[in-house]
Design an enzyme around this catalytic site. Structure first.
Site, short mmCIF file in Angstrom:
data_model
loop_
_atom_site.label_atom_id
_atom_site.label_comp_id
_atom_site.label_asym_id
_atom_site.label_seq_id
_atom_site.Cartn_x
_atom_site.Cartn_y
_atom_site.Cartn_z
N GLU A 116 4.07 25.63 -10.81
CA GLU A 116 3.10 24.61 -11.32
C GLU A 116 3.67 23.92 -10.78
O GLU A 116 3.04 22.55 -10.39
CB GLU A 116 4.08 23.61 -12.16
CG GLU A 116 3.57 23.81 -14.13
CD GLU A 116 2.33 23.60 -14.08
OE1 GLU A 116 1.40 24.38 -14.40
OE2 GLU A 116 2.29 22.70 -14.31
N HIS A 140 3.78 24.23 -7.31
CA HIS A 140 2.61 24.39 -6.40
C HIS A 140 1.74 23.28 -6.66
O HIS A 140 0.48 22.29 -6.49
CB HIS A 140 1.94 25.36 -5.68
CG HIS A 140 3.11 26.70 -4.92
ND1 HIS A 140 3.23 27.50 -5.90
CD2 HIS A 140 3.83 25.91 -4.18
CE1 HIS A 140 4.27 28.33 -4.98
NE2 HIS A 140 4.37 27.26 -3.60
N GLY A 191 7.01 20.17 -0.92
CA GLY A 191 7.46 19.68 -2.62
C GLY A 191 9.21 18.90 -1.59
O GLY A 191 9.36 19.86 -1.30
N GLN A 229 13.01 21.78 4.87
CA GLN A 229 11.17 21.42 5.44
C GLN A 229 10.51 20.02 5.24
O GLN A 229 10.44 20.05 6.54
CB GLN A 229 11.65 22.40 4.42
CG GLN A 229 9.36 22.37 5.24
CD GLN A 229 8.54 24.10 3.93
OE1 GLN A 229 9.02 25.24 4.19
NE2 GLN A 229 7.77 23.53 2.94
N SER A 289 10.07 28.09 -7.93
CA SER A 289 10.70 28.37 -6.82
C SER A 289 9.98 30.31 -7.06
O SER A 289 9.87 30.48 -8.48
CB SER A 289 11.69 28.60 -6.59
OG SER A 289 11.19 29.93 -5.25
N SER A 290 8.74 30.46 -5.82
CA SER A 290 8.58 31.81 -5.90
C SER A 290 8.84 32.94 -6.23
O SER A 290 9.24 34.07 -6.48
CB SER A 290 7.64 31.69 -4.71
OG SER A 290 6.19 31.29 -4.91
O1 PAF Z 1 6.69 26.35 1.69
C1 PAF Z 1 6.51 26.93 2.34
O2 PAF Z 1 5.66 27.16 1.33
C2 PAF Z 1 6.65 27.71 3.80
O3 PAF Z 1 7.06 27.24 4.58
C3 PAF Z 1 5.18 26.79 3.98
C4 PAF Z 1 5.81 25.06 4.25
C5 PAF Z 1 3.60 26.72 3.88
C6 PAF Z 1 4.91 27.33 6.03
O4 PAF Z 1 5.08 28.70 6.10
#
Ligand code: PAF
Length: 288
Positions: free
Chosen positions: A35, A37, A147, A153, A185-186
């Site tokens: 969810e 994503h 996210g 990040q 989170s995955s």
């Molecule tokens: O957050 C992520 O899934 C990864 O760090 C990303 C931004 C796709 C880069 O590989």
């Protein structure tokens, strides 16, 4: 129109030509979609004429003892979810396409990338910035969605876009949480049922540290109590639990009462023992 599956650079370039000057939203992912994503895809779908999602488990952003090999890759399930959201195209390049044998160039990010998670994962954010820059140049989006769960990040990407004058907007989207507060989170897929129960200590701890900070407890004391609480809840170790300025990620004075402002409480902690250890991250806004 059927969702386009673009498995190599040539098909991506051909698709990009067909959409021409259309407003394009990009959602970079590593797959194993949840969810959190889809919550990036939905505002992009409402905003842009075209939406592209990339799925690429980027080997260069994993350290030597990290979880690259076991990272989940449920491709068919991911594609079904994206089709349901009305995504126009999915870019699924191979490692060889993104990093051919003669590949040589990387982005090197400054101080913002070497603290918090970057301190515990050397080179991680340089590799993230590099692959994200490649995804930007390949897809040429109007906007890209990230996210807030990966708060550092998001800042690294914003910094790179500013420093390189990249012609796109970076959109940060709030974290999606499970009923008990755990950030989606995955990597939650790795958790055993017992660890899944323990995992909820992270959002609970962040909430309680935030309440202490709001009550005027100095950051060093409130954050240490948070670390102790995570360890007592069964976490094997806590990489960090820190309060930072929400915009610059600068450290705050540890022993003083906080001035009014926008802050972010961030943590990373590990459940279980290597090699099956799971590292979870989370963060919470704090406004004083
Ligand atoms: O957050 C992520 O899934 C990864 O760090 C990303 C931004 C796709 C880069 O590989």
């Amino acid at each position: 129109m059927a969702m386009a599956l673009l498995r190599d650079l040539e098909s991506l370039r051909a698709w990009r030509e067909t959409v021409g000057g259309d407003d394009l939203g990009l959602i970079p992912t590593m797959g194993a979609l949840h969810e959190g994503h889809l919550n990036l895809v939905r505002p992009a779908r409402r905003t842009h004429q075209q939406v592209i999602v990339s799925i690429f488990v980027n080997p260069r952003q994993f350290g030597p003892h990290e979880d690259y090999d076991r990272y989940p890759r449920p491709e068919a399930q991911d594609l079904a979810l994206l089709e349901k959201e009305g995504v126009d195209a999915v870019f699924l390049p191979s490692v060889a396409a993104m990093y051919p044998p003669d590949y040589q160039t990387s982005v090197v990010v400054g101080a913002i990338a070497n603290q918090l998670c970057g301190h515990f994962r050397p080179g991680h954010f340089d590799a993230v910035a590099t692959v994200v820059l490649k995804l930007f140049t390949l897809t040429q989006p109007t906007a890209a969605y990230f996210g807030e769960k990966d708060y550092q990040q998001l800042h690294v990407v914003r910094q790179m876009v500013q420093d390189f004058n990249l012609p796109l907007r970076v959109v940060g989207v709030p974290t999606v949480r499970e009923d008990d507060g755990l950030a989606q989170s995955s990597r939650n897929l790795y958790l055993t049922p017992a660890q899944r129960q323990q995992a909820a200590a992270i959002p609970q701890t962040l909430q309680s540290v935030a309440a202490q900070l709001q009550a005027g407890i100095p950051p060093a004391i409130a954050c240490q109590q948070g670390v102790d609480r995570l360890l007592a809840a069964g976490y094997a170790s806590v990489d960090y639990l820190e309060l930072r300025d929400a915009n610059s990620l600068a450290a705050v004075a540890p022993t003083e009462k906080l001035a009014s402002g926008q802050y972010r409480l961030l943590t990373a902690a590990r459940l279980g023992a290597p090699p099956q250890q799971t590292r979870l991250i989370d963060n919470l806004p704090l406004s004083l």
